[in-house]
Scaffold this motif. Structure first.
Motif, PDB file in Angstrom:
ATOM      1  N   LYS A   4       5.112  56.495 100.740  1.00  0.00           N
ATOM      2  CA  LYS A   4       4.251  56.267 101.898  1.00  0.00           C
ATOM      3  C   LYS A   4       4.928  56.684 103.193  1.00  0.00           C
ATOM      4  O   LYS A   4       4.272  57.168 104.121  1.00  0.00           O
ATOM      5  N   ASN A   5       6.242  56.495 103.291  1.00  0.00           N
ATOM      6  CA  ASN A   5       6.945  56.870 104.526  1.00  0.00           C
ATOM      7  C   ASN A   5       7.590  58.250 104.433  1.00  0.00           C
ATOM      8  O   ASN A   5       8.421  58.606 105.258  1.00  0.00           O
ATOM      9  N   ALA A   6       7.207  59.005 103.396  1.00  0.00           N
ATOM     10  CA  ALA A   6       7.616  60.419 103.245  1.00  0.00           C
ATOM     11  C   ALA A   6       9.112  60.597 102.999  1.00  0.00           C
ATOM     12  O   ALA A   6       9.654  61.671 103.241  1.00  0.00           O
ATOM     13  N   GLU A   7       9.793  59.555 102.520  1.00  0.00           N
ATOM     14  CA  GLU A   7      11.209  59.670 102.206  1.00  0.00           C
ATOM     15  C   GLU A   7      11.444  59.472 100.714  1.00  0.00           C
ATOM     16  O   GLU A   7      10.878  58.576 100.094  1.00  0.00           O
ATOM     17  N   LYS A   8      12.291  60.319 100.143  1.00  0.00           N
ATOM     18  CA  LYS A   8      12.624  60.201  98.719  1.00  0.00           C
ATOM     19  C   LYS A   8      13.358  58.880  98.492  1.00  0.00           C
ATOM     20  O   LYS A   8      14.151  58.441  99.320  1.00  0.00           O
ATOM     21  N   ARG A   9      13.084  58.248  97.358  1.00  0.00           N
ATOM     22  CA  ARG A   9      13.680  56.946  97.087  1.00  0.00           C
ATOM     23  C   ARG A   9      14.182  56.857  95.650  1.00  0.00           C
ATOM     24  O   ARG A   9      13.493  57.283  94.725  1.00  0.00           O
ATOM     25  N   ARG A  10      15.352  56.325  95.468  1.00  0.00           N
ATOM     26  CA  ARG A  10      15.924  56.112  94.136  1.00  0.00           C
ATOM     27  C   ARG A  10      15.788  54.652  93.765  1.00  0.00           C
ATOM     28  O   ARG A  10      16.167  53.763  94.526  1.00  0.00           O
ATOM     29  N   ILE A  11      15.249  54.390  92.571  1.00  0.00           N
ATOM     30  CA  ILE A  11      15.026  53.018  92.121  1.00  0.00           C
ATOM     31  C   ILE A  11      15.754  52.803  90.800  1.00  0.00           C
ATOM     32  O   ILE A  11      15.457  53.477  89.802  1.00  0.00           O
ATOM     33  N   PRO A  12      16.722  51.893  90.745  1.00  0.00           N
ATOM     34  CA  PRO A  12      17.435  51.627  89.493  1.00  0.00           C
ATOM     35  C   PRO A  12      16.506  51.003  88.446  1.00  0.00           C
ATOM     36  O   PRO A  12      15.600  50.230  88.784  1.00  0.00           O
ATOM     37  N   LEU A  13      16.730  51.340  87.200  1.00  0.00           N
ATOM     38  CA  LEU A  13      16.008  50.741  86.082  1.00  0.00           C
ATOM     39  C   LEU A  13      16.976  49.857  85.303  1.00  0.00           C
ATOM     40  O   LEU A  13      18.103  50.267  85.008  1.00  0.00           O
ATOM     41  N   THR A  14      16.524  48.661  84.962  1.00  0.00           N
ATOM     42  CA  THR A  14      17.392  47.740  84.258  1.00  0.00           C
ATOM     43  C   THR A  14      16.569  46.777  83.417  1.00  0.00           C
ATOM     44  O   THR A  14      15.354  46.668  83.579  1.00  0.00           O
ATOM     45  N   GLY A  15      17.225  46.097  82.505  1.00  0.00           N
ATOM     46  CA  GLY A  15      16.592  45.033  81.742  1.00  0.00           C
ATOM     47  C   GLY A  15      15.393  45.446  80.928  1.00  0.00           C
ATOM     48  O   GLY A  15      15.351  46.519  80.307  1.00  0.00           O
ATOM     49  N   LEU A  16      14.394  44.579  80.916  1.00  0.00           N
ATOM     50  CA  LEU A  16      13.207  44.780  80.100  1.00  0.00           C
ATOM     51  C   LEU A  16      12.452  46.045  80.477  1.00  0.00           C
ATOM     52  O   LEU A  16      11.954  46.759  79.605  1.00  0.00           O
ATOM     53  N   ALA A  17      12.340  46.335  81.773  1.00  0.00           N
ATOM     54  CA  ALA A  17      11.612  47.530  82.202  1.00  0.00           C
ATOM     55  C   ALA A  17      12.254  48.791  81.632  1.00  0.00           C
ATOM     56  O   ALA A  17      11.562  49.697  81.149  1.00  0.00           O
ATOM     57  N   ALA A  33      18.915  38.112  98.151  1.00  0.00           N
ATOM     58  CA  ALA A  33      18.892  39.440  98.761  1.00  0.00           C
ATOM     59  C   ALA A  33      18.621  39.321 100.252  1.00  0.00           C
ATOM     60  O   ALA A  33      17.806  38.499 100.687  1.00  0.00           O
ATOM     61  N   SER A  34      19.287  40.138 101.041  1.00  0.00           N
ATOM     62  CA  SER A  34      19.041  40.147 102.473  1.00  0.00           C
ATOM     63  C   SER A  34      17.747  40.900 102.770  1.00  0.00           C
ATOM     64  O   SER A  34      17.246  41.647 101.923  1.00  0.00           O
ATOM     65  N   LEU A  35      17.226  40.718 103.974  1.00  0.00           N
ATOM     66  CA  LEU A  35      16.004  41.430 104.349  1.00  0.00           C
ATOM     67  C   LEU A  35      16.237  42.932 104.351  1.00  0.00           C
ATOM     68  O   LEU A  35      15.344  43.709 103.992  1.00  0.00           O
ATOM     69  N   ALA A  36      17.437  43.359 104.752  1.00  0.00           N
ATOM     70  CA  ALA A  36      17.755  44.785 104.749  1.00  0.00           C
ATOM     71  C   ALA A  36      17.742  45.341 103.325  1.00  0.00           C
ATOM     72  O   ALA A  36      17.257  46.453 103.073  1.00  0.00           O
ATOM     73  N   GLU A  37      18.250  44.573 102.391  1.00  0.00           N
ATOM     74  CA  GLU A  37      18.260  44.997 100.986  1.00  0.00           C
ATOM     75  C   GLU A  37      16.845  45.063 100.424  1.00  0.00           C
ATOM     76  O   GLU A  37      16.493  45.996  99.690  1.00  0.00           O
ATOM     77  N   ILE A  38      16.021  44.076 100.770  1.00  0.00           N
ATOM     78  CA  ILE A  38      14.632  44.075 100.309  1.00  0.00           C
ATOM     79  C   ILE A  38      13.884  45.276 100.874  1.00  0.00           C
ATOM     80  O   ILE A  38      13.128  45.950 100.168  1.00  0.00           O
ATOM     81  N   ALA A  39      14.110  45.556 102.161  1.00  0.00           N
ATOM     82  CA  ALA A  39      13.451  46.703 102.793  1.00  0.00           C
ATOM     83  C   ALA A  39      13.860  47.999 102.110  1.00  0.00           C
ATOM     84  O   ALA A  39      13.022  48.893 101.896  1.00  0.00           O
ATOM     85  N   GLU A  40      15.130  48.126 101.746  1.00  0.00           N
ATOM     86  CA  GLU A  40      15.604  49.348 101.087  1.00  0.00           C
ATOM     87  C   GLU A  40      14.981  49.505  99.709  1.00  0.00           C
ATOM     88  O   GLU A  40      14.556  50.592  99.321  1.00  0.00           O
ATOM     89  N   ILE A  41      14.893  48.411  98.958  1.00  0.00           N
ATOM     90  CA  ILE A  41      14.314  48.467  97.614  1.00  0.00           C
ATOM     91  C   ILE A  41      12.831  48.803  97.667  1.00  0.00           C
ATOM     92  O   ILE A  41      12.330  49.620  96.886  1.00  0.00           O
ATOM     93  N   LEU A  42      12.113  48.193  98.600  1.00  0.00           N
ATOM     94  CA  LEU A  42      10.668  48.413  98.696  1.00  0.00           C
ATOM     95  C   LEU A  42      10.315  49.715  99.398  1.00  0.00           C
ATOM     96  O   LEU A  42       9.174  50.169  99.344  1.00  0.00           O
ATOM     97  N   HIS A  48      10.787  50.330 102.881  1.00  0.00           N
ATOM     98  CA  HIS A  48      10.338  50.141 104.258  1.00  0.00           C
ATOM     99  C   HIS A  48      11.395  50.675 105.219  1.00  0.00           C
ATOM    100  O   HIS A  48      12.595  50.451 105.018  1.00  0.00           O
ATOM    101  N   LYS A  49      10.956  51.362 106.270  1.00  0.00           N
ATOM    102  CA  LYS A  49      11.892  51.924 107.244  1.00  0.00           C
ATOM    103  C   LYS A  49      12.460  50.861 108.174  1.00  0.00           C
ATOM    104  O   LYS A  49      13.555  51.012 108.707  1.00  0.00           O
ATOM    105  N   THR A  50      11.700  49.813 108.425  1.00  0.00           N
ATOM    106  CA  THR A  50      12.144  48.764 109.342  1.00  0.00           C
ATOM    107  C   THR A  50      12.082  47.408 108.644  1.00  0.00           C
ATOM    108  O   THR A  50      11.491  47.264 107.572  1.00  0.00           O
ATOM    109  N   LEU A  51      12.682  46.414 109.294  1.00  0.00           N
ATOM    110  CA  LEU A  51      12.678  45.056 108.730  1.00  0.00           C
ATOM    111  C   LEU A  51      11.395  44.300 109.034  1.00  0.00           C
ATOM    112  O   LEU A  51      11.166  43.223 108.497  1.00  0.00           O
TER     113      LEU A  51
END
Length: 367
Positions: free
Chosen positions: A246-259, A324-333, A335-338
């Motif tokens: 949505k914000n036009a930036e490439k994002r890397r998402i780790p895969l772990t566990g059941l998923a 998780a900090s808000l900055a970490e949550i924003a990075e995972i989801l 979001h460009k800002t908090l």
């Protein structure tokens, strides 16, 4: 010399038409919904004319709103995801006022359309939210600002004088432990075998629905080979690379566990007629529509007031509650800002308390 004429529209609401007449200049007029705005416009206009800054340029009299929007869209380079939002908004504005010359667009004209957007019934059967209406306004405002600053088509944006609707507070609906177990069980028992892995993947990563549904198998090429595909699943690297977001930036998402395990199991028996992770049965080149199986699972799990998008809220809420900090949550989801993740701050109070306690013990413990 300036005058203000008051009139009442068909809904019984007042409208104020302001007119400025100065010797040697053409009369300037504008209509407003508030008297204070009309008075301010008169002051600004008179001052601008005397300073030689006010003019309805010949460009504004030559170009229509449709031409302005078309030029913006052709030069903005919107991604597919952005076009599904900004492009959608601008096409609606084009339908409403595309025929108008830029010189004729006033705050009053735009206010009437704003009110229309607010009162329209959308697919959910409810009226369009103030937040969504604000997004429509923001999209057009950006185009007007570009026409002012970059093209010289206008002196000022007519959007600047419009009263904006108050955005609703961010909604947070997440599954408690019992709800999560019931819904996971219902998804697992669904007649559609793709519902459960899609649910677990969304819950594990916090990806948006479109991001989840438009994933495909394979190594990441420079350009995704399938039109509409947004991301690549890399089982050999235990991650997902999202090419379109949505914000036009490439994002890397780790895969772990059941998923991760579910995707590995699916990878062993993947369909050969489609690179999609979740292909449609009818057209394997398009993602599956899980709406009906999802609604059935929600009903069977006896869960109310929960949408697919709320899976994303659930992931964020679990992250906050697990430190998780808000900055970490924003990075995972993604979001460009908090600002967008502030709604989860109350869930991480214990984490904040622990951090503060640790600092006090280390720094002030011996004082």
């Amino acid at each position: 010399m300036a005058t203000i004429r008051e009139r009442t529209n068909k809904h019984g609401k007042p409208r104020y038409t302001a007119e400025v007449r100065l010797k040697g200049y053409k009369p300037q007029t504008a209509t407003f919904t508030r008297l204070t705005d009309a008075k301010k416009w008169i002051q600004d206009t008179e001052s601008a004319i005397r300073d030689g800054r006010h003019f309805k340029t010949s460009e504004a009299k030559k170009h229509t709103v449709a031409e302005m929007i078309e030029r913006y869209l052709s030069s903005a380079g919107l991604t597919k995801v952005q076009d599904e939002h900004t492009g959608l908004h601008l096409r609606r504005w084009n339908d409403e006022i595309g025929h108008m010359l830029l010189a004729d667009v006033t705050a009053d004209t735009l206010t009437l359309i704003k009110d229309k957007l607010l009162n329209e019934t959308v697919r959910t059967g409810q009226k369009r939210s103030p937040t969504t209406t604000l997004r429509y306004m923001a999209s057009l405002s950006k185009v007007f600002n570009t026409a002012v600053k970059s093209w010289g088509w206008l002196e000022d944006s007519p959007m600047r004088n419009i009263e904006k609707p108050k955005a609703a507070k961010g909604r947070v609906r997440f599954l408690d432990d019992d709800e999560r177990e019931r819904l996971a069980k219902a998804c697992k028992e669904s007649a559609n075998p793709l519902l459960y892995p899609a649910f677990i993947l969304a819950l594990s990563t916090g990806m948006r629905q479109a991001e989840t549904m438009n994933l495909y198998w394979g190594k990441a090429p420079a350009n995704p080979p399938l039109e509409g595909a947004w991301g690549v699943v890399h089982l050999e690297q235990d991650c997902i690379i999202l090419h379109q977001t949505k914000n036009a930036e490439k994002r890397r998402i780790p895969l772990t566990g059941l998923a991760l395990q579910l995707l590995k199991d699916m990878g062993k028996v993947r369909r050969i007629d489609s690179p999609l992770i979740f292909p449609s049965h009818k057209d394997p080149q398009k993602p599956i529509d899980l709406k009906q199986p999802w609604l059935k699972a929600i009903a069977e799990a006896k869960i109310t007031g929960f949408t697919w998008h709320d899976i994303r809220h659930t992931t964020a809420s679990y992250l906050a509650m697990n430190g998780a900090s808000l900055a970490e949550i924003a990075e995972i989801l993604g979001h460009k800002t908090l600002q967008m993740v502030q709604r989860y701050s109350h869930l991480s109070d214990s984490h904040v308390s622990n951090v503060l306690a640790s600092m006090n013990a280390k720094i002030l413990g011996s004082v």
